[in-house]
Design a protein around this motif. Sequence first.
Motif, PDB file in Angstrom:
ATOM      1  N   PRO A 101      47.171  45.509  36.511  1.00 46.01           N
ATOM      2  CA  PRO A 101      46.112  45.433  37.530  1.00 46.01           C
ATOM      3  C   PRO A 101      45.506  46.830  37.721  1.00 46.01           C
ATOM      4  N   THR A 102      46.239  47.838  37.317  1.00 45.80           N
ATOM      5  CA  THR A 102      45.912  49.255  37.291  1.00 45.80           C
ATOM      6  C   THR A 102      47.106  49.848  36.537  1.00 45.80           C
ATOM      7  N   SER A 103      47.070  51.138  36.173  1.00 43.10           N
ATOM      8  CA  SER A 103      48.075  51.542  35.179  1.00 43.10           C
ATOM      9  C   SER A 103      49.141  52.540  35.624  1.00 43.10           C
ATOM     10  N   GLU A 104      49.273  52.760  36.916  1.00 37.12           N
ATOM     11  CA  GLU A 104      50.293  53.735  37.362  1.00 37.12           C
ATOM     12  C   GLU A 104      51.661  53.426  36.756  1.00 37.12           C
ATOM     13  N   THR A 105      52.065  52.148  36.863  1.00 34.26           N
ATOM     14  CA  THR A 105      53.434  51.804  36.452  1.00 34.26           C
ATOM     15  C   THR A 105      53.574  51.698  34.936  1.00 34.26           C
ATOM     16  N   PHE A 132      43.282  43.630  34.993  1.00 33.01           N
ATOM     17  CA  PHE A 132      43.183  42.252  35.475  1.00 33.01           C
ATOM     18  C   PHE A 132      43.697  42.154  36.905  1.00 33.01           C
ATOM     19  N   ARG A 133      42.888  41.562  37.755  1.00 36.46           N
ATOM     20  CA  ARG A 133      43.324  41.367  39.145  1.00 36.46           C
ATOM     21  C   ARG A 133      42.977  39.951  39.563  1.00 36.46           C
ATOM     22  N   TYR A 134      43.998  39.242  39.984  1.00 35.16           N
ATOM     23  CA  TYR A 134      43.746  37.876  40.426  1.00 35.16           C
ATOM     24  C   TYR A 134      43.176  37.941  41.843  1.00 35.16           C
ATOM     25  N   GLU A 135      41.880  38.238  41.913  1.00 29.94           N
ATOM     26  CA  GLU A 135      41.204  38.402  43.202  1.00 29.94           C
ATOM     27  C   GLU A 135      41.102  37.053  43.889  1.00 29.94           C
ATOM     28  N   THR A 136      41.429  37.043  45.184  1.00 30.81           N
ATOM     29  CA  THR A 136      41.336  35.757  45.895  1.00 30.81           C
ATOM     30  C   THR A 136      40.045  35.667  46.702  1.00 30.81           C
ATOM     31  N   ARG A 144      33.004  41.880  41.999  1.00 26.66           N
ATOM     32  CA  ARG A 144      34.413  41.546  42.204  1.00 26.66           C
ATOM     33  C   ARG A 144      34.812  40.594  41.085  1.00 26.66           C
ATOM     34  N   VAL A 145      35.468  41.159  40.084  1.00 27.35           N
ATOM     35  CA  VAL A 145      35.811  40.375  38.909  1.00 27.35           C
ATOM     36  C   VAL A 145      37.325  40.296  38.769  1.00 27.35           C
ATOM     37  N   ARG A 146      37.767  39.374  37.968  1.00 27.56           N
ATOM     38  CA  ARG A 146      39.214  39.292  37.736  1.00 27.56           C
ATOM     39  C   ARG A 146      39.611  40.041  36.468  1.00 27.56           C
ATOM     40  N   LEU A 216      29.393  48.611  49.060  1.00 21.16           N
ATOM     41  CA  LEU A 216      30.174  48.339  47.855  1.00 21.16           C
ATOM     42  C   LEU A 216      30.971  49.599  47.522  1.00 21.16           C
ATOM     43  N   GLN A 217      32.284  49.438  47.487  1.00 23.35           N
ATOM     44  CA  GLN A 217      33.140  50.583  47.122  1.00 23.35           C
ATOM     45  C   GLN A 217      32.967  50.850  45.632  1.00 23.35           C
ATOM     46  N   ILE A 218      32.382  51.999  45.301  1.00 24.69           N
ATOM     47  CA  ILE A 218      32.028  52.241  43.898  1.00 24.69           C
ATOM     48  C   ILE A 218      32.931  53.253  43.209  1.00 24.69           C
ATOM     49  N   GLY A 219      33.891  53.785  43.929  1.00 24.99           N
ATOM     50  CA  GLY A 219      34.809  54.723  43.280  1.00 24.99           C
ATOM     51  C   GLY A 219      35.842  55.190  44.278  1.00 24.99           C
ATOM     52  N   THR A 220      37.062  55.379  43.812  1.00 24.40           N
ATOM     53  CA  THR A 220      38.106  55.841  44.730  1.00 24.40           C
ATOM     54  C   THR A 220      38.971  56.908  44.066  1.00 24.40           C
ATOM     55  N   ILE A 221      39.442  57.798  44.924  1.00 23.16           N
ATOM     56  CA  ILE A 221      40.282  58.901  44.484  1.00 23.16           C
ATOM     57  C   ILE A 221      41.508  58.906  45.385  1.00 23.16           C
ATOM     58  N   HIS A 222      42.664  58.901  44.756  1.00 22.69           N
ATOM     59  CA  HIS A 222      43.881  58.782  45.556  1.00 22.69           C
ATOM     60  C   HIS A 222      44.767  60.000  45.355  1.00 22.69           C
ATOM     61  N   ASN A 223      45.217  60.590  46.471  1.00 21.93           N
ATOM     62  CA  ASN A 223      46.220  61.630  46.370  1.00 21.93           C
ATOM     63  C   ASN A 223      47.564  60.926  46.502  1.00 21.93           C
ATOM     64  N   LEU A 253      36.960  54.187  38.537  1.00 26.35           N
ATOM     65  CA  LEU A 253      35.604  53.626  38.615  1.00 26.35           C
ATOM     66  C   LEU A 253      35.593  52.328  37.819  1.00 26.35           C
ATOM     67  N   SER A 254      34.717  51.420  38.214  1.00 25.92           N
ATOM     68  CA  SER A 254      34.634  50.168  37.449  1.00 25.92           C
ATOM     69  C   SER A 254      33.171  49.853  37.141  1.00 25.92           C
ATOM     70  N   ASP A 255      32.921  48.604  36.722  1.00 20.86           N
ATOM     71  CA  ASP A 255      31.546  48.189  36.438  1.00 20.86           C
ATOM     72  C   ASP A 255      30.704  48.098  37.711  1.00 20.86           C
ATOM     73  N   ARG A 256      31.347  48.332  38.844  1.00 21.11           N
ATOM     74  CA  ARG A 256      30.580  48.383  40.088  1.00 21.11           C
ATOM     75  C   ARG A 256      29.554  49.503  40.078  1.00 21.11           C
ATOM     76  N   VAL A 257      29.786  50.539  39.265  1.00 21.03           N
ATOM     77  CA  VAL A 257      28.799  51.615  39.159  1.00 21.03           C
ATOM     78  C   VAL A 257      27.487  51.010  38.641  1.00 21.03           C
TER      79      VAL A 257
END
Length: 469
Positions: A101-105, A132-136, A144-146, A216-223, A253-257
Amino acid sequence: MVENFSEWFHDILEEANITDSRYPIKGMAVWMPYGFQIRKYTTNLIKEVYDRDHEEVLFPLLVPETELAKEGLHVKGFEDEVYWVTHGGKTQLNEKLALRPTSETSIYPMYSLWIRSHIDLPLKYYQIVNTFRYETKHTRPLIRVREITTFKEAHTAHASKEEADIQVQEHIENYKEIFDTLGIPYTLTKRPEWDKFPGADYTMAFDAIMPDGKTLQIGTIHNLGQTFAKTFDITFEDKDGEHKLVYQTCAGLSDRVIASAIGIHGDEKGLRLPPEISPKQITIIPILFKKGKEEVLAKCEELKKEFESAGLRVNIDDRDIRPGKKFYDWELKGTPIKLELGPRDLENNKTIAMRRDKLEKIELDLNENLVGNVISLIDELNENLAESAKEFHKDHIKFASDIDEVKELIEAGNVVAVNWCGDTACGQKIEEITGYSVLGIYEELEGKSKKCIISDEDAKYVALIAKTY
Ligand code: PR8
């Protein structure tokens, strides 16, 4: 368009040949040729920025369940969104495998193997992959894609907290550069505690205001602090010989850009693409009659070559259809500049240029600095798209001093700024009463003696509230 942005957005994706969402899995669409080109140029822009100080890598798509489950907070945040692979053919797998769903792990267990000493730091990798995210929530193409088809994720590791904080600022500057290049105005907020990335110390987020006033959240940065370093045992031997945990950041970033560039710049006639990501920056439309046809086509070819050697992307629309239909098509597809050339123009050494943003005709001399003049038009268009978007953005952030006003202003299509004490209870109360989301901290309010919109406590921040996608 503002009245029914959602419908406009849905239609334009199909009409301009960007995506086809009739694929028989919800939340997954086909990238069509025109959309694929836009996607390619957007990815190139992002890669160019990242390649300056990150290295590109590629991790496998599947994550073993044991790794995904290791970081408690993280897995809790994603557990309802994970797609699982349980079988290889008819054989049930010993261990379930997650589609990332993202690649940290997936990445951090390897960081634990690679990072040994302070000389291995900082480590700055990024990858562009499908996640892949099973968005509800209600799914929408690009928004918002899966299956996020070009997830650009950067993952860094550092020797100190200070270096990780600096890296957050660098991600922010990188993202600003990307959005500015595309003329996408944004708000940058620190997300509230209850909405930060699962496992992060804090999250900084960019939001764009779409034409209907929703953000629309178009990008995030996490500490990420040392949360994942502890879980995955990512340590290094420092100069003093001590073994220490690394500090980490990640950014995505995703295709939301692309969705925001399409949504923010588009008009009732269709797309108005920023030149940087437009598949073609110039479309030449020959006006053909029996007489002089060969000469006109030859001149079009010659012009195409000239523009191309100046680094521009050009096509000639020589389809055997009415020119009017061609104009309509390229307006829909948002090519920045159309050039019209007929036999009479050729005789007079003229061509008619049309800028997509203003739809006004400009007569240009074929023999007088044509390439330079067209480049100027493209630059002016680029600036104008960014300026009008900025104006819209500024006009749609309004201040409210009580909760009723918050609701009224958001319903009227705005993002609303309020004074906030910073307490989670107050923040969540705002969401509860209004039904809208607290985007986060927009500004600090130092010594300005303002009161929180909910409690009577001193306000520490200006927070933004919005209806979100
Ligand atoms: C991370 N880990 O994952 P993030 N459809 C389209 N775009 C989306 C969707 C979706 N379903 N979900 C999220 N995004 C971190 C950072 C590696 C990289 C977009 O962060 O979960 C949003 O724009 O915040 C979001 O800001 C970005 O992906 C990163 O996702």
